[in-house]
Scaffold this motif. Sequence first.
Motif, PDB file in Angstrom:
ATOM      1  N   LEU A   7       0.832  -1.203   0.000  1.00 41.57           N
ATOM      2  CA  LEU A   7       0.000   0.000   0.000  1.00 41.57           C
ATOM      3  C   LEU A   7       0.864   1.249   0.000  1.00 41.57           C
ATOM      4  O   LEU A   7       1.991   1.246   0.516  1.00 41.57           O
ATOM      5  N   PRO A   8       0.333   2.353  -0.542  1.00 44.47           N
ATOM      6  CA  PRO A   8       1.039   3.632  -0.454  1.00 44.47           C
ATOM      7  C   PRO A   8       0.908   4.235   0.937  1.00 44.47           C
ATOM      8  O   PRO A   8      -0.011   3.913   1.697  1.00 44.47           O
ATOM      9  N   MET A   9       1.810   5.119   1.257  1.00 44.70           N
ATOM     10  CA  MET A   9       1.805   5.743   2.577  1.00 44.70           C
ATOM     11  C   MET A   9       0.566   6.599   2.782  1.00 44.70           C
ATOM     12  O   MET A   9       0.141   6.834   3.916  1.00 44.70           O
ATOM     13  N   GLU A  10      -0.066   7.080   1.677  1.00 43.62           N
ATOM     14  CA  GLU A  10      -1.277   7.882   1.830  1.00 43.62           C
ATOM     15  C   GLU A  10      -2.380   7.111   2.549  1.00 43.62           C
ATOM     16  O   GLU A  10      -3.169   7.679   3.286  1.00 43.62           O
ATOM     17  N   VAL A  11      -2.426   5.794   2.312  1.00 38.08           N
ATOM     18  CA  VAL A  11      -3.456   4.981   2.946  1.00 38.08           C
ATOM     19  C   VAL A  11      -3.060   4.628   4.374  1.00 38.08           C
ATOM     20  O   VAL A  11      -3.857   4.738   5.311  1.00 38.08           O
ATOM     21  N   LEU A  12      -1.810   4.237   4.555  1.00 39.77           N
ATOM     22  CA  LEU A  12      -1.371   3.782   5.867  1.00 39.77           C
ATOM     23  C   LEU A  12      -1.218   4.917   6.867  1.00 39.77           C
ATOM     24  O   LEU A  12      -1.245   4.684   8.072  1.00 39.77           O
ATOM     25  N   ALA A  13      -1.031   6.140   6.377  1.00 42.56           N
ATOM     26  CA  ALA A  13      -0.889   7.292   7.276  1.00 42.56           C
ATOM     27  C   ALA A  13      -2.033   8.268   7.058  1.00 42.56           C
ATOM     28  O   ALA A  13      -1.843   9.468   6.961  1.00 42.56           O
ATOM     29  N   LEU A  14      -3.248   7.750   6.957  1.00 47.90           N
ATOM     30  CA  LEU A  14      -4.425   8.566   6.694  1.00 47.90           C
ATOM     31  C   LEU A  14      -4.686   9.525   7.857  1.00 47.90           C
ATOM     32  O   LEU A  14      -4.754   9.099   9.011  1.00 47.90           O
ATOM     33  N   PRO A  15      -4.800  10.813   7.594  1.00 50.87           N
ATOM     34  CA  PRO A  15      -5.063  11.771   8.681  1.00 50.87           C
ATOM     35  C   PRO A  15      -6.380  11.455   9.395  1.00 50.87           C
ATOM     36  O   PRO A  15      -7.391  11.136   8.767  1.00 50.87           O
ATOM     37  N   GLY A  16      -6.317  11.502  10.711  1.00 47.48           N
ATOM     38  CA  GLY A  16      -7.508  11.254  11.501  1.00 47.48           C
ATOM     39  C   GLY A  16      -7.727   9.791  11.839  1.00 47.48           C
ATOM     40  O   GLY A  16      -8.570   9.467  12.661  1.00 47.48           O
ATOM     41  N   GLY A  17      -7.011   8.892  11.220  1.00 43.05           N
ATOM     42  CA  GLY A  17      -7.161   7.463  11.531  1.00 43.05           C
ATOM     43  C   GLY A  17      -5.982   6.704  10.979  1.00 43.05           C
ATOM     44  O   GLY A  17      -6.071   6.111   9.919  1.00 43.05           O
ATOM     45  N   ASN A  18      -4.859   6.771  11.625  1.00 42.73           N
ATOM     46  CA  ASN A  18      -3.615   6.196  11.135  1.00 42.73           C
ATOM     47  C   ASN A  18      -3.743   4.673  11.038  1.00 42.73           C
ATOM     48  O   ASN A  18      -3.728   3.973  12.047  1.00 42.73           O
ATOM     49  N   VAL A  19      -3.848   4.170   9.819  1.00 45.42           N
ATOM     50  CA  VAL A  19      -4.009   2.734   9.616  1.00 45.42           C
ATOM     51  C   VAL A  19      -2.756   1.990  10.037  1.00 45.42           C
ATOM     52  O   VAL A  19      -2.820   0.919  10.639  1.00 45.42           O
TER      53      VAL A  19
END
Length: 789
Positions: A510-522
């Motif tokens: 996965l890209p970091m945009e998904v894993l470091a989603l603002p408001g809910g860090n996956v």
Amino acid sequence: MTIQELVGYVMEDPLECHALRQLSKNAEQAFAVKRYDVAINQLSGAIEEINRNLLATVLLKRAVVQGVQKTPENGLIDAYRVIELLPEQPKGYLCAASLLRSMNEKSAAMRVYTIAFNRIKTEGRKQEEGYQRLIRAKCSLENEIDSANTILLRKLPLELLGHIFASSLLSVRDRLQCASTCRAWRSFLLDEIPRMWRQIDLVDMPEDVMIRQLSNVRSTQIRKVQLKFKGKKKVRLTERVLLYLTEHQYSRLDTFDLQCELNENDNRLLQILRQVFVQNQHTLRHVTVYCKSFRLGIIAMEYCPNLTKLVSCTPSLGYPPSFTSEALLTPLSSSNEVFQLHFRRQMALMRAREEEMRMNTPVSAVNGFALAVSILRQSDLYQTMNKSVERNFHQSLTTLELYGLQISYFAEPFWRRLPHLEILVIQDPVDMPGDFDRLVRVVDQYCPKLKTFRFGGICEDALLTLTPNEKKEAGLVEVTMRGWSSAESEIDSISILVRKSQMTLKILRLPMEVLALPGGNVLSNLQAPRLRFLSIYGDAWRSLEASHCAALVRNCPKVERLIVKLPIDENGLLELSKAECLQSFCLVDPAQPISNGGTGFTEGDVEALRLSDSHNQRTSFRQFFEKCNILTDICFCGPLLGDTDLISLATNTPHLKSLKLLFCSSTEITSHGIMTFVECAPKGLKNFVLMDLKCLDDDTLIHLLSRLSVLENLTLALCPPWMNNRRHIRNCIEQAMTIRNCTRARRLQVIFAPAPGSQILLDCIPGNSIVEKSLNYMPSVFKVLLNIY
């Protein structure tokens, strides 16, 4: 004719001197009457008689005696001399061939007979005893060769012979050589073997040859058909072959692979394909088709209820320089049949920053997208793909792979037809805003058995094999998103999908945009106890922080392979070193071209990267290697390591088996560092890859090869200029192998790729010479190395 038979034939021929006596008498008479010119001619004829007939007869008798004496090698010299003296007489050929047969050189004897029939004139000589003996001798040898060659064919079962000659054990060149061996093998390979074929591969070849090949096979025996034709001019040939399959009742196909540029509006061709699918509706399991749309895929799904795997690929689409061009917003034909948007996902202009792009998209372009969707939904193809699902569920299809297709055609009714889908691969797609969000939502809702989900750039890794218990569990096992950056709503969709399956996930890209989603860090909240493989990629200005690494080690304790394409500091590395099961670690510098799918950066990306580099210092890996000492596979891509790191890697990773250093031209690694690494390298290092390492010289290479005695594979790609001299690098390897032979080293294979498109293999076996082999038939080493994430 054997030697014993030749004895009687030759010994019956007395040494005739009558012609010599007559020539000598004529010369004496001419001399007596002072006709000196006539005397000279008669004496010259006598000399020729001695040199030819008499000498040939004597040499022939001596050759036979030497053959009886069991010294046929000496007799062959005399026999070949006889052939030279009397090229139009059968005696010399019979003697030479008999001697060769006594030496068990049947092929050479057959060549002698062939030469004899080419040289001897047949006019008025067919009834001569010598000529008849020559014919009988050749026929006897042919029967003897056929009898010897058919021993294998008589003793082995026909099924085993078919497996030997018709399987992948022999190349096409080997089969041609076998067919040229003798008449028995030729007849067997061309007549018997095709009747046992279970697979037909038809490529670009003359039509008459193709039809002849098909006519020799049993239609009920064939299980797999592959048609691979290039170019639009081959469409008619494709139609002929498909029509032949329907007319001759090929009705037990298990796999059908059609790779050619089909015209999806050709109703006649579609009708023939429909007949092929109908004939094999009860047996067909796997279908692969190449077409610009999914029309053939729909036909296969409708007429093949037992279909388990469907692969649909589109030929490479052209695309304009700007996706906002007005030409894109008009249909390709006057009817509403098919609408294709000619832009690709991997275009840097369109996909580098989709969030920013959509904010700046002109109103006319937005209206153009709406127009495109409306035209698409009115097309016959869209209506066919998304018709009512009442009593139209597909009960067997478990694998669906789509390459380069337009995702907008696949609406909710289509996915409702696939309740048993387990593997979904959508790579290199053509999609419009909102397509991905809708796709994730409907797949999650209507495909409850889905285990593997791949979307975005091409991923060539093999699919994971699941156990029966894993198939029964609800949740995804693999989620892969490659070369992809999307809007916030689409990031939310995939993050929700990951959270729902975190207890069953084993592979995650996965890209970091998904894993470091603002408001809910996956990444921080991801609880994946079964996760084995994790690949995280992003841009140079997005970093993998220490808190992310700590959460990863804590929440994913079973991770064995980790690939990071993000900047990471020493604190983050220290947290990763605490992973107890980590065996494979790959770190890629985001500034490398491969980290962006090979498309490069925009001007804004380069400027931001320059600003970020001015504030960052090179990370030290010494403490990471000291604490994480169970690694067996390490890969670094980019200017990441220095001599100190390399030496620390060698001394602290005793279990290391594979090391890859890619794009290291601007690193702080020197030849002294490599030589020091070699001195203290792990004893189990078997695979070593060096790409774009400019400091490598000939002394370093010799030292590396001679000291790493366990090394089995060495790859040198984008080598220094001195390595372009193939003879020089071969001499270096020979010097190193001389030293390796004294240490009982293993066999070494060196893949040498000085530039893309050129690669050779140097096979070095201890005690033997170096064998050079071409690797042009294999995938490029650059393609293999760059596909690391």
